[in-house]
Design a protein around this motif. Structure first.
Motif, PDB file in Angstrom:
ATOM      1  N   ARG A 195       0.811  -1.222   0.000  1.00 16.52           N
ATOM      2  CA  ARG A 195       0.000   0.000   0.000  1.00 16.52           C
ATOM      3  C   ARG A 195       0.836   1.259   0.000  1.00 16.52           C
ATOM      4  N   ARG A 196       1.928   1.266   0.748  1.00 19.59           N
ATOM      5  CA  ARG A 196       2.702   2.497   0.917  1.00 19.59           C
ATOM      6  C   ARG A 196       3.970   2.497   0.096  1.00 19.59           C
ATOM      7  N   GLY A 197       4.375   1.340  -0.389  1.00 18.95           N
ATOM      8  CA  GLY A 197       5.581   1.262  -1.183  1.00 18.95           C
ATOM      9  C   GLY A 197       6.797   0.880  -0.382  1.00 18.95           C
ATOM     10  N   ALA A 198       6.731   1.009   0.943  1.00 16.80           N
ATOM     11  CA  ALA A 198       7.858   0.648   1.778  1.00 16.80           C
ATOM     12  C   ALA A 198       7.344   0.551   3.193  1.00 16.80           C
ATOM     13  N   ASN A 199       8.086  -0.054   4.082  1.00 18.14           N
ATOM     14  CA  ASN A 199       7.703  -0.124   5.484  1.00 18.14           C
ATOM     15  C   ASN A 199       7.832   1.247   6.111  1.00 18.14           C
ATOM     16  N   ARG A 200       6.711   1.810   6.557  1.00 18.74           N
ATOM     17  CA  ARG A 200       6.738   3.140   7.159  1.00 18.74           C
ATOM     18  C   ARG A 200       6.101   3.073   8.551  1.00 18.74           C
TER      19      ARG A 200
ATOM     20  N   ASN B 184      -4.439  -7.074 -18.697  1.00 23.37           N
ATOM     21  CA  ASN B 184      -4.972  -5.948 -17.943  1.00 23.37           C
ATOM     22  C   ASN B 184      -4.141  -4.695 -18.245  1.00 23.37           C
ATOM     23  N   LEU B 185      -4.765  -3.689 -18.855  1.00 22.47           N
ATOM     24  CA  LEU B 185      -4.067  -2.445 -19.168  1.00 22.47           C
ATOM     25  C   LEU B 185      -4.331  -1.350 -18.136  1.00 22.47           C
ATOM     26  N   TYR B 186      -5.373  -1.517 -17.391  1.00 26.77           N
ATOM     27  CA  TYR B 186      -5.708  -0.504 -16.387  1.00 26.77           C
ATOM     28  C   TYR B 186      -6.450  -1.195 -15.255  1.00 26.77           C
ATOM     29  N   ALA B 187      -6.125  -0.845 -14.008  1.00 24.16           N
ATOM     30  CA  ALA B 187      -6.836  -1.398 -12.849  1.00 24.16           C
ATOM     31  C   ALA B 187      -6.930  -0.320 -11.786  1.00 24.16           C
ATOM     32  N   ALA B 188      -8.141  -0.084 -11.335  1.00 22.96           N
ATOM     33  CA  ALA B 188      -8.367   0.872 -10.236  1.00 22.96           C
ATOM     34  C   ALA B 188      -9.163   0.143  -9.171  1.00 22.96           C
ATOM     35  N   GLU B 189      -8.761   0.352  -7.947  1.00 22.83           N
ATOM     36  CA  GLU B 189      -9.394  -0.320  -6.808  1.00 22.83           C
ATOM     37  C   GLU B 189     -10.153   0.712  -5.987  1.00 22.83           C
ATOM     38  N   PHE B 190     -11.388   0.387  -5.663  1.00 24.28           N
ATOM     39  CA  PHE B 190     -12.239   1.266  -4.857  1.00 24.28           C
ATOM     40  C   PHE B 190     -12.775   0.486  -3.665  1.00 24.28           C
ATOM     41  N   ASP B 191     -13.047   1.210  -2.570  1.00 24.61           N
ATOM     42  CA  ASP B 191     -13.756   0.551  -1.483  1.00 24.61           C
ATOM     43  C   ASP B 191     -15.263   0.788  -1.659  1.00 24.61           C
ATOM     44  N   SER B 192     -16.065   0.331  -0.726  1.00 28.11           N
ATOM     45  CA  SER B 192     -17.522   0.429  -0.882  1.00 28.11           C
ATOM     46  C   SER B 192     -17.995   1.875  -0.859  1.00 28.11           C
ATOM     47  N   ASN B 193     -17.168   2.787  -0.355  1.00 14.66           N
ATOM     48  CA  ASN B 193     -17.499   4.217  -0.404  1.00 14.66           C
ATOM     49  C   ASN B 193     -16.947   4.882  -1.652  1.00 14.66           C
ATOM     50  N   LEU B 194     -16.436   4.054  -2.577  1.00 20.22           N
ATOM     51  CA  LEU B 194     -15.850   4.535  -3.830  1.00 20.22           C
ATOM     52  C   LEU B 194     -14.666   5.459  -3.592  1.00 20.22           C
ATOM     53  N   LEU B 196     -10.810   5.819  -3.912  1.00 25.45           N
ATOM     54  CA  LEU B 196      -9.761   5.189  -4.711  1.00 25.45           C
ATOM     55  C   LEU B 196      -8.637   4.718  -3.792  1.00 25.45           C
ATOM     56  N   LEU B 197      -8.316   3.447  -3.878  1.00 27.61           N
ATOM     57  CA  LEU B 197      -7.287   2.880  -3.026  1.00 27.61           C
ATOM     58  C   LEU B 197      -5.978   2.637  -3.776  1.00 27.61           C
ATOM     59  N   SER B 198      -6.069   2.259  -5.036  1.00 31.16           N
ATOM     60  CA  SER B 198      -4.856   2.022  -5.807  1.00 31.16           C
ATOM     61  C   SER B 198      -5.207   2.135  -7.279  1.00 31.16           C
ATOM     62  N   GLU B 199      -4.169   2.323  -8.092  1.00 31.35           N
ATOM     63  CA  GLU B 199      -4.391   2.456  -9.536  1.00 31.35           C
ATOM     64  C   GLU B 199      -3.114   2.052 -10.242  1.00 31.35           C
ATOM     65  N   VAL B 200      -3.257   1.283 -11.307  1.00 31.00           N
ATOM     66  CA  VAL B 200      -2.132   0.925 -12.169  1.00 31.00           C
ATOM     67  C   VAL B 200      -2.590   1.181 -13.601  1.00 31.00           C
ATOM     68  N   GLU B 201      -1.870   2.039 -14.309  1.00 31.33           N
ATOM     69  CA  GLU B 201      -2.288   2.487 -15.643  1.00 31.33           C
ATOM     70  C   GLU B 201      -1.149   2.254 -16.627  1.00 31.33           C
ATOM     71  N   ALA B 202      -1.426   1.505 -17.662  1.00 34.42           N
ATOM     72  CA  ALA B 202      -0.416   1.268 -18.698  1.00 34.42           C
ATOM     73  C   ALA B 202      -0.271   2.505 -19.571  1.00 34.42           C
TER      74      ALA B 202
END
Lengths: 200, 349
Positions: A195-200, B184-194, B196-202
């Motif tokens: 999540r953070r990229g490193a241990n913080r 997978n060229l794009y992935a975005a992660e959301f929680d139930s409240n929408l 954004l938790l993470s994103e990976v974009e080609a």
């Protein structure tokens, strides 16, 4: 000796008023206008001052008053006066006399005889009865104590038996209570890295 | 509880519709296409592509730190190159190369820090840091996929899909799948409240791979818990978790790792529900980290808990072993799992 009065300030009313005023009681009363003008009032102020001075000094009593004989004479005069005027003093001063007649002579015959005669003993039979009664009373109380002890013991045994049968299993360990303590930063680990990229 | 779940699920579904619609240019067309066309990609399609497709992609990985008390949310965008050589398994050979931090000059302290992080943790970023189908059978039971039409990504024709969990305490994934390769060229992660938790974009994609040196992990993968315990020398105090609170998860992987600096061992058990993951890490021979806490007395049971929108981490110590249960922030059932593991450790000791 009388002093001449001033015809203006020397009237009796004026002098009385002045002598009664606070002005006449002051330390410098002699400097007051009336005192200067009225020789009589000035002489009165002078006498007052002399008298005040004399009153302030405790006079020394004569030496004769402190003698033993003087004090004894005073006491004798007091006693003589009491003896002459009081009806009780002779009785108090005199010796104690024996009763004029025996006690029996002034009481009823039967009462006097009873008072004079010591009481009779209850007898051996009665004493044995009293003894039996006391022992019986003690025995009753002991039996009651034993009865109460037995019932309390039985009740305690019953309670202990119930507890052993129905109470918690002593062999089973109680589930410990786990509490959560919130941390203010993420601990080191895989997910912290993800999540953070490193241990913080 | 049911009422709450229903309302949350309903709200999440409604909000999901809004987000996806906002992400699409032709909103009505996308919705109409979803009704007219059957999904062209399924979870099986994605799983198959992971096992058989070679590719090279340059992508931007965004690490999102949610807002906390007194601290604003932040995003760090890292550019990386991923080279994958399929080997028929769900764990292909790969190389993940750090290229730079967006907006940071080469050689800056932040650049060097992330360079070191990639050198040490590339396996975690690839294996756990984005959307992957980890167990197809279990994923089909725990997720549904919804097609939201055609898009264009890195100049290629792609399909926008939403992977929606059947449980409200898991992440929702918005992915864009290459039409030709199903990569997978794009992935975005959301929680139930929408959130954004993470994103990976080609940003570039090639459906082949050249020669590269595969990443060599320092961890050793073993068959199961017993094998891992044997590999570590049978230390006392280790616990094989019983998944009562998280029954839809399966054991995915067991790794053991020895720290060359101090010789300490660590066992990492990874569990998955097909897409989501959580880990249980056990390190024997470690001191009690809570021993110095005020109020901590011998025998007291304390679990340290960190939770934000992105992650949950629960740490505790028992019998000389340090435990950590970590997963996504919405998976609050990890609290119950941590308690169960703790009680298991207490009963074993």
């Amino acid at each position: 000796m009388s002093h001449p009065r001033d015809p203006v300030h020397g009237t009796p009313a004026a002098c009385r008023a002045f002598l009664a005023s606070p002005e006449a009681n002051a330390k410098d009363a002699g400097e007051a206008p009336h005192a200067r003008a009225c020789a009589a009032c000035a002489a009165a102020l002078a006498r007052r001052q002399r008298l005040i001075g004399a009153l302030r000094r405790t006079p020394t009593p004569p030496a004769a008053l402190a003698t033993r004989e003087f004090l004894a004479g005073i006491q004798e005069r007091i006693v003589a006066g009491v003896e002459a005027a009081s009806t009780l003093a002779p009785h108090i001063a005199g010796p104690v006399e024996a009763p004029a007649a025996p006690l029996q002579a002034v009481l009823d015959d039967q009462l006097a005889c009873t008072l004079a005669t010591p009481p009779a003993s209850p007898g051996e039979v009665r004493w044995q009865g009293v003894r039996r009664a006391v022992i019986h009373d003690i025995a009753i109380r002991r039996a009651a104590r034993i009865r109460i002890t037995v019932w309390v013991s039985l009740a305690g045994a019953a309670a202990a038996a119930l507890f052993l049968v129905l109470g918690p299993d002593v062999d089973r360990v109680a589930t410990p209570k786990i509490v959560f303590a919130d941390l203010i930063s993420a601990p080191a680990g895989d997910f912290t890295v993800i999540r953070r990229g490193a241990n913080r | 509880m049911r009422l709450v779940c229903n309302s949350v699920a309903h709200r999440a579904l409604c909000a999901l519709t809004l987000v996806v619609a906002a992400a699409l240019a032709p909103i009505t067309v996308a919705v109409a296409q979803a009704d007219e066309f059957a999904p062209t990609a399924t979870l099986q399609t994605l799983d198959q592509a992971q096992r058989s497709q070679d590719y090279t992609v340059v992508q931007i990985r965004r690490f999102v730190t949610p807002a906390a008390a007194g601290v604003a949310a932040s995003v760090t965008s890292v550019r990386e190159r991923l080279e994958v050589a399929a080997n028929g398994t769900a764990k292909p050979s790969f190389a993940l190369t750090f290229l730079g931090v967006e907006g940071e000059p080469t050689g800056s302290p932040l650049h060097l820090k992330w360079q070191q992080a990639y050198a040490r943790h590339a396996a975690r970023f690839f294996g756990h840091g984005s959307f992957r189908v980890r167990n197809l059978t279990v994923a089909n039971a725990n997720y549904t996929m919804h097609d939201f039409g055609a898009v264009t990504r890195v100049g290629r024709s792609a399909r926008r899909l939403v992977v929606f969990p059947t449980s409200v305490d898991k992440s929702i994934w918005l992915v864009e799948i290459d039409d030709a390769t199903a990569v997978n060229l794009y992935a975005a992660e959301f929680d139930s409240n929408l959130t954004l938790l993470s994103e990976v974009e080609a940003v570039s994609f090639v459906d082949s791979v050249g020669g590269f040196t595969p990443y060599a992990s320092t961890a050793t993968t073993v068959a199961d818990f017993a094998a891992g315990k044997t590999a570590m020398g049978d230390p006392a105090g280790l616990v094989e978790p019983a998944l009562t609170a998280t029954s839809e998860y399966r054991l995915d992987q067991v790794e053991v790792q020895n720290d060359p600096l101090n010789g300490s061992w660590t066992m990492t058990l990874t569990y998955t529900d097909g897409i989501d993951q959580f880990v249980v890490t056990q390190s024997p021979g470690t001191p009690d980290a809570f021993a110095a806490l005020p109020g901590k007395v011998a025998g007291s049971t304390v679990i340290g808990r960190f939770r934000d929108a992105a992650m949950s981490a629960l740490v505790f110590w028992e019998g000389g072993v340090s435990f950590q249960v970590a997963g996504r922030g919405s998976l609050r059932r990890l609290d119950d799992l941590a308690k169960d593991v703790y009680l298991q450790a207490l009963s074993d000791n």
